[in-house]
Design a protein around this motif. Structure first.
Motif, PDB file in Angstrom:
ATOM      1  N   ARG A   8      16.728  -3.315   3.584  1.00  0.00           N
ATOM      2  CA  ARG A   8      15.620  -3.771   4.450  1.00  0.00           C
ATOM      3  C   ARG A   8      15.701  -5.274   4.627  1.00  0.00           C
ATOM      4  NH1 ARG A   8      13.624   0.831   2.014  1.00  0.00           N
ATOM      5  NH2 ARG A   8      13.559   2.475   3.586  1.00  0.00           N
TER       6      ARG A   8
ATOM      7  N   ASP B 100      20.787   2.027   3.776  1.00  0.00           N
ATOM      8  CA  ASP B 100      19.550   2.635   4.262  1.00  0.00           C
ATOM      9  C   ASP B 100      19.530   2.556   5.787  1.00  0.00           C
ATOM     10  OD1 ASP B 100      16.748   3.571   4.411  1.00  0.00           O
ATOM     11  OD2 ASP B 100      16.746   3.099   2.267  1.00  0.00           O
TER      12      ASP B 100
ATOM     13  N   HIS C  41      17.989   8.511   5.486  1.00  0.00           N
ATOM     14  CA  HIS C  41      18.071   7.041   5.394  1.00  0.00           C
ATOM     15  C   HIS C  41      19.475   6.588   5.796  1.00  0.00           C
ATOM     16  CE1 HIS C  41      14.148   6.132   3.555  1.00  0.00           C
ATOM     17  NE2 HIS C  41      14.257   7.328   3.016  1.00  0.00           N
TER      18      HIS C  41
ATOM     19  N   ASP D  41      16.258  11.272  -0.724  1.00  0.00           N
ATOM     20  CA  ASP D  41      14.813  11.147  -0.482  1.00  0.00           C
ATOM     21  C   ASP D  41      14.500  11.243   1.005  1.00  0.00           C
ATOM     22  OD1 ASP D  41      16.301   8.714  -0.280  1.00  0.00           O
ATOM     23  OD2 ASP D  41      14.417   7.614  -0.055  1.00  0.00           O
ATOM     24  N   GLU D  42      13.278  11.646   1.299  1.00  0.00           N
ATOM     25  CA  GLU D  42      12.707  11.594   2.652  1.00  0.00           C
ATOM     26  C   GLU D  42      13.712  12.038   3.729  1.00  0.00           C
ATOM     27  OE1 GLU D  42       9.537   7.982   1.923  1.00  0.00           O
ATOM     28  OE2 GLU D  42      11.574   7.402   2.431  1.00  0.00           O
TER      29      GLU D  42
ATOM     30  N   TRP E 103      16.874  11.263  -5.868  1.00  0.00           N
ATOM     31  CA  TRP E 103      15.412  11.125  -5.870  1.00  0.00           C
ATOM     32  C   TRP E 103      14.780  12.518  -5.988  1.00  0.00           C
ATOM     33  CZ3 TRP E 103      14.024   6.329  -6.704  1.00  0.00           C
ATOM     34  CH2 TRP E 103      14.762   5.268  -6.163  1.00  0.00           C
TER      35      TRP E 103
ATOM     36  N   TRP F 179      10.117   9.464  -8.319  1.00  0.00           N
ATOM     37  CA  TRP F 179       9.411   8.332  -7.699  1.00  0.00           C
ATOM     38  C   TRP F 179       8.082   8.721  -7.061  1.00  0.00           C
ATOM     39  CZ3 TRP F 179       8.066   7.305  -2.558  1.00  0.00           C
ATOM     40  CH2 TRP F 179       8.557   8.210  -1.594  1.00  0.00           C
TER      41      TRP F 179
ATOM     42  N   TYR G 123       6.386   0.589  -8.814  1.00  0.00           N
ATOM     43  CA  TYR G 123       6.814   0.000  -7.539  1.00  0.00           C
ATOM     44  C   TYR G 123       6.357  -1.446  -7.448  1.00  0.00           C
ATOM     45  CZ  TYR G 123       9.273   3.848  -5.485  1.00  0.00           C
ATOM     46  OH  TYR G 123      10.234   4.779  -5.217  1.00  0.00           O
TER      47      TYR G 123
ATOM     48  N   ASN H  40       7.088  -3.528  -5.309  1.00  0.00           N
ATOM     49  CA  ASN H  40       6.796  -4.003  -3.949  1.00  0.00           C
ATOM     50  C   ASN H  40       5.308  -3.841  -3.635  1.00  0.00           C
ATOM     51  OD1 ASN H  40       7.620  -1.242  -4.160  1.00  0.00           O
ATOM     52  ND2 ASN H  40       7.602  -1.046  -1.944  1.00  0.00           N
ATOM     53  N   PHE H  41       4.578  -3.212  -4.558  1.00  0.00           N
ATOM     54  CA  PHE H  41       3.129  -3.065  -4.372  1.00  0.00           C
ATOM     55  C   PHE H  41       2.412  -4.325  -4.879  1.00  0.00           C
ATOM     56  CE2 PHE H  41       2.897   1.907  -4.617  1.00  0.00           C
ATOM     57  CZ  PHE H  41       3.736   1.981  -3.523  1.00  0.00           C
TER      58      PHE H  41
ATOM     59  N   PHE I 187       3.799  -4.614   0.088  1.00  0.00           N
ATOM     60  CA  PHE I 187       3.935  -3.315   0.761  1.00  0.00           C
ATOM     61  C   PHE I 187       2.622  -2.564   0.897  1.00  0.00           C
ATOM     62  CE2 PHE I 187       4.824   1.138   1.181  1.00  0.00           C
ATOM     63  CZ  PHE I 187       5.873   1.173   2.069  1.00  0.00           C
TER      64      PHE I 187
ATOM     65  N   TRP J 136      11.347  -2.506  -3.315  1.00  0.00           N
ATOM     66  CA  TRP J 136      11.716  -2.195  -1.925  1.00  0.00           C
ATOM     67  C   TRP J 136      11.342  -3.406  -1.098  1.00  0.00           C
ATOM     68  CZ3 TRP J 136      14.572   2.034  -1.487  1.00  0.00           C
ATOM     69  CH2 TRP J 136      14.473   2.995  -2.505  1.00  0.00           C
TER      70      TRP J 136
HETATM   71  C1  TNX Z   1       9.821   5.235  -0.275  1.00  0.00           C
HETATM   72  S1  TNX Z   1      11.184   5.450  -2.940  1.00  0.00           S
HETATM   73  C2  TNX Z   1      11.180   5.126  -0.176  1.00  0.00           C
HETATM   74  C3  TNX Z   1      11.777   3.855   0.290  1.00  0.00           C
HETATM   75  C4  TNX Z   1      10.712   2.885   0.718  1.00  0.00           C
HETATM   76  C5  TNX Z   1       9.610   2.899  -0.310  1.00  0.00           C
HETATM   77  C6  TNX Z   1       8.530   1.884  -0.088  1.00  0.00           C
HETATM   78  C7  TNX Z   1      12.137   6.194  -2.011  1.00  0.00           C
HETATM   79  C8  TNX Z   1      13.085   7.055  -2.667  1.00  0.00           C
HETATM   80  N1  TNX Z   1      12.040   6.059  -0.682  1.00  0.00           N
HETATM   81  O1  TNX Z   1      12.689   4.131   1.332  1.00  0.00           O
HETATM   82  O2  TNX Z   1      11.266   1.636   0.839  1.00  0.00           O
HETATM   83  O3  TNX Z   1       9.016   4.177  -0.316  1.00  0.00           O
HETATM   84  O4  TNX Z   1       7.678   1.794  -1.193  1.00  0.00           O
END
Ligand code: TNX
Length: 764
Positions: A172, A201, A262, A325-326, A375, A392, A417, A419-420, A432, A467
């Motif tokens: 990022r 990413d 990602h 992840d995601e 993840w 996570w 985290y 970044n929080f 974040f 992050w």
């Molecule tokens: C989720 S943690 C994500 C990241 C983001 C983050 C922001 C994870 C495995 N995936 O891609 O940067 O939240 O907190």
């Protein structure tokens, strides 16, 4: 002047004075993370210029030299290494009699006759020496004048967990290898032993891969909405340099190559690896991207293998993180190749297809003798027995995986985290989201009670993740990382029963000296309480402050900046006249937080206007163009005027990555009146660029980096007052999480909670 030579110059001056060696210097024995057993003994060891290191093998000599060099940079003293094991006044490193020691265990014994550090491995010796260094007044430059007396003590120490990690997302935002090395130095001091390097990413591919040059030629460059670029990548030589640097500090570098999601930076370079062969651009917005690697194409797996092959020559450690992840699976649902593969393999759904994908990735890794971490999302379709999980989303994934016998690293977002925010988001600089103050990290237990007794061994440890969506500068990373990573170091090193938050906070003051010496921009709790920088009042007002953990606050009311000599804040302040209030937090070492500058303003409630004719709602005017500042809107020829009944209905565009089209950008003005229910001081909050009430600029965001609402107050009489809301580029960042709607909230000064300015309160 170069700050690093200041301690040295100071020493030169102090060397002329005779040192006070009447009592041992390290009575407090402040070591972080707190060791397992510390027994203070009678007497002291005298460290002199003649003190020598004794090492009886060549690898412990390397460790000794690392510390000799370190001490040299701080004191200009160069200790030598002797092989004469009978040498007096010595610091002996030995591996004798340690067959029952753990790999990271050490015993440090400081006695009158000498110092001995015993460990089975060089890593153990390294940690013993790190502890020893913390017992020296190294960073208090006026004291490290030899000879000095060091309190006799016996420390037996070993970690609770083998995984004590820190993660950094360099996709990022990109960070230089010098910056990373600087952090590795500090992490090693606190016995952190894993660096998880999130290298790939959607927003950028950051590592040179020789077989796929476009990954960096195209994938490492991101075009921002305003036309500027963010770019950067590490050459393989630079990666080797970082890995070697970390190795010298006993830190394993774990690379992350995020798959199959990602991954749009990969697709921007090699679109043939997607299911649709579109053309793609490196994503320039945060969030989750729907374009992913195609599971149905053999080329995808060959690509992954080729990349892993090159990575395996760079990262020697056993664990590789492969993401998972995601992963939105819509593209797989639409892809004939993926559907065909699903059928052939008898897979029930797309989650199982992801499991198939990850198991193939794991097979590739095992060819290179690597173990896979993913993840916790990858649990959804099932995982192979040898997959390791990084939990996570919460602790649940980790609990489920550990109870099934998988090794787990805990990084639950609500504790780990970094970044929080670590203080009130209304007062802290942009981060974040979320809220993780120091105490929450410190008191986190990586072994949740739901883990069965015989499965506890599967929790390898925990990790702090940074992050970098909202970290535009090096200093911001440091601000987020320290001191929370030090709390995590203790959480993962020190036995649970040995931890006490108050005791940690006391020791933290010593750690701050180390951070200062290394020019780290760490977080100091800000004075919290008032959330706006203007406090309007009619007769008088009380203002109170607190901090997330105890720290002294000092303030001024005469327009000068506060310093160590300013008045100490003890209790609620009362104001009856206009005051320029400036308040800071100040640590024992004199280091000050940022200043909170608050105008306390006595106001007469403004009179309302009378409208001859009124309609419900506000008028919306829009001006085409992309603006970075309200002052740039010169040509106010509107493209459209329309009425809206709710502020929420105002025009916004949600910009999805590569679909950004500059023609869609507009500056938007909402004009009309707000009906105030009764006389009083009102607070308003919004994340939009400007809010004008009764002709006054009440909220002025003044930065494109907006995310959360800002607040301010104004005294108003009951009735209708002019209202104008201005926002740029149709980007509405709503209340904290709901960032796709325009919002304005209000409360009376006496109330705690904000309410929406709803459709009954607005007119034009
Ligand atoms: C989720 S943690 C994500 C990241 C983001 C983050 C922001 C994870 C495995 N995936 O891609 O940067 O939240 O907190």
């Amino acid at each position: 002047m170069n700050l690093r030579i200041v301690p040295f110059l100071f020493l030169m001056i102090m060397a002329c004075k005779s040192p006070d060696t009447s009592s041992p210097i390290n009575k407090s024995l402040s070591v972080t993370p707190k060791p397992l057993i510390t027994n203070t003994k009678q007497g002291y060891f005298e460290l002199t210029k003649e003190t020598v290191f004794i090492c009886n093998d060549s690898s412990s000599k390397v460790v000794a030299n690392f510390f000799i060099e370190k001490i040299k940079t701080v004191t200009d003293l160069s200790f030598s290494i002797s092989i004469d094991t009978t040498a007096k006044n010595s610091i002996k490193l030995t591996k004798e009699g340690t067959s029952n020691f753990g790999d990271e265990e050490y015993h440090l014994s400081i006695e009158e006759q000498g110092i001995q550090i015993k460990a089975k491995t060089d890593k153990g010796l390294f940690y013993g020496l790190q502890t020893f260094l913390q017992l020296l007044p190294l960073y208090e430059n006026d004291k490290m004048v030899l000879p000095i007396k060091i309190q006799a003590v016996e420390i037996n120490d070993k970690p609770r967990f083998v995984w004590r990690g820190m993660h950094l997302d360099v996709s990022r935002h990109f960070f230089s290898i010098d910056f990373i090395k600087k952090q590795l130095d500090i992490l090693a001091l606190f016995k952190i032993n894993k660096f998880h390097w999130h290298l790939t990413d959607d927003q950028g591919w950051r590592i040179e891969i020789k077989k796929y040059p476009k990954l960096t030629e195209i994938g490492s460059k991101r075009k921002n909405n305003d036309g500027s670029y963010h770019e950067g990548f590490y050459t393989q030589e630079e990666v080797k340099e970082v890995v070697q640097y970390a190795k010298e500090r006993f830190i394993d570098v774990v690379p992350e190559f995020d798959t199959p999601g990602h991954a749009i930076a990969i697709l921007a370079a090699y679109p043939e690896l997607s299911c649709h062969k579109d053309s793609y651009e490196v994503r320039n917005l945060w969030g989750v991207e729907s374009s992913i690697l195609c599971a149905g194409k053999e080329e995808t797996y060959s690509f992954i293998e080729d990349v892993i092959k090159e990575l395996s020559a760079l990262f020697p450690y056993e664990y590789y993180h492969m993401g998972g992840d995601e992963v939105p699976k819509d593209q797989w649902k639409d892809s004939p190749l993926c559907q065909d593969l699903k059928k052939r393999k008898g897979l029930k759904d797309e989650n199982e297809l992801q499991s198939y994908f990850m198991s193939r990735v794991e097979k590739i890794l095992s060819k290179y003798q690597k173990k896979m971490i993913g993840w916790d999302e990858i649990l959804e379709g099932g995982i192979t027995p040898t997959t390791n999980i990084m939990s996570w989303q919460g602790e649940e994934g980790g609990i489920k995986a550990a109870n099934k016998g998988h090794d787990v690293i805990m990084t639950p977002a609500k504790f780990c985290y970094f970044n929080f925010y670590q203080g009130d988001f209304k007062v802290e600089p942009l981060a974040f989201g979320g809220y993780i103050p120091l105490e929450k990290v410190y008191t986190y237990d990586p072994i949740p009670k739901e883990i069965e007794e015989d499965k506890k061994k599967h929790i390898l440890g925990a990790q702090g993740n940074v992050w970098t969506e909202y970290t535009y500068k090096d200093e911001t990373i440091e601000y987020l990382l320290y001191p929370r990573i030090i709390a995590l170091a203790e959480t993962t090193w020190t036995q649970k029963e040995n931890k006490k938050y108050d005791d940690f906070l006391n020791r933290l003051h010593e750690a701050y000296n180390i951070l200062d010496y290394n020019n780290i921009e760490y977080h100091i709790p800000l004075p919290e309480g008032p959330t706006s920088n203007k406090i309007a009042f009619i007769d008088s007002v009380n203002v109170s402050f607190t901090t997330t953990h105890p720290v002294k606050m000092v303030y001024t009311t005469d327009g000068t900046n506060p310093d160590a000599n300013s008045k100490v804040y003890a209790d609620t302040l009362n104001f009856t006249k206009n005051t320029d209030l400036r308040i800071i937090s100040i640590l024992k070492n004199g280091k000050m937080s940022a200043i909170r500058n608050i105008s306390v303003v006595k106001e007469k409630p403004l009179a309302p206007v009378t409208l001859s004719k009124e309609s419900k709602g506000l008028l919306m005017k829009e001006v085409k163009g992309y603006f970075t500042n309200v002052t740039e809107i010169k040509d106010t020829a509107k493209i459209r005027t329309s009425a809206i009944t709710k502020i929420k209905d105002a025009n916004t565009t949600y910009h999805w990555g590569h679909e950004v089209n500059k023609d869609n950008f507009r500056a938007v003005f909402l004009d009309g009146y707000i009906d105030i229910p009764e006389d009083g001081v009102y607070y308003f909050a919004s994340a939009q660029d400007q809010v004008w009430i009764a002709g006054q600029l009440v909220l002025n965001y003044n930065t494109p980096l907006k995310k959360h609402p800002i607040e301010s107050s104004i005294a108003l009489q009951k009735g209708k007052h002019k209202l104008k809301i201005v926002y740029l580029n149709n980007i509405a960042k709503g209340w904290a999480t709901d960032w796709n709607t325009v919002e304005l909230k209000y409360r009376k000064a006496s109330e705690e909670d904000y309410r929406e300015v709803d459709e009954n309160m607005i007119f034009h």
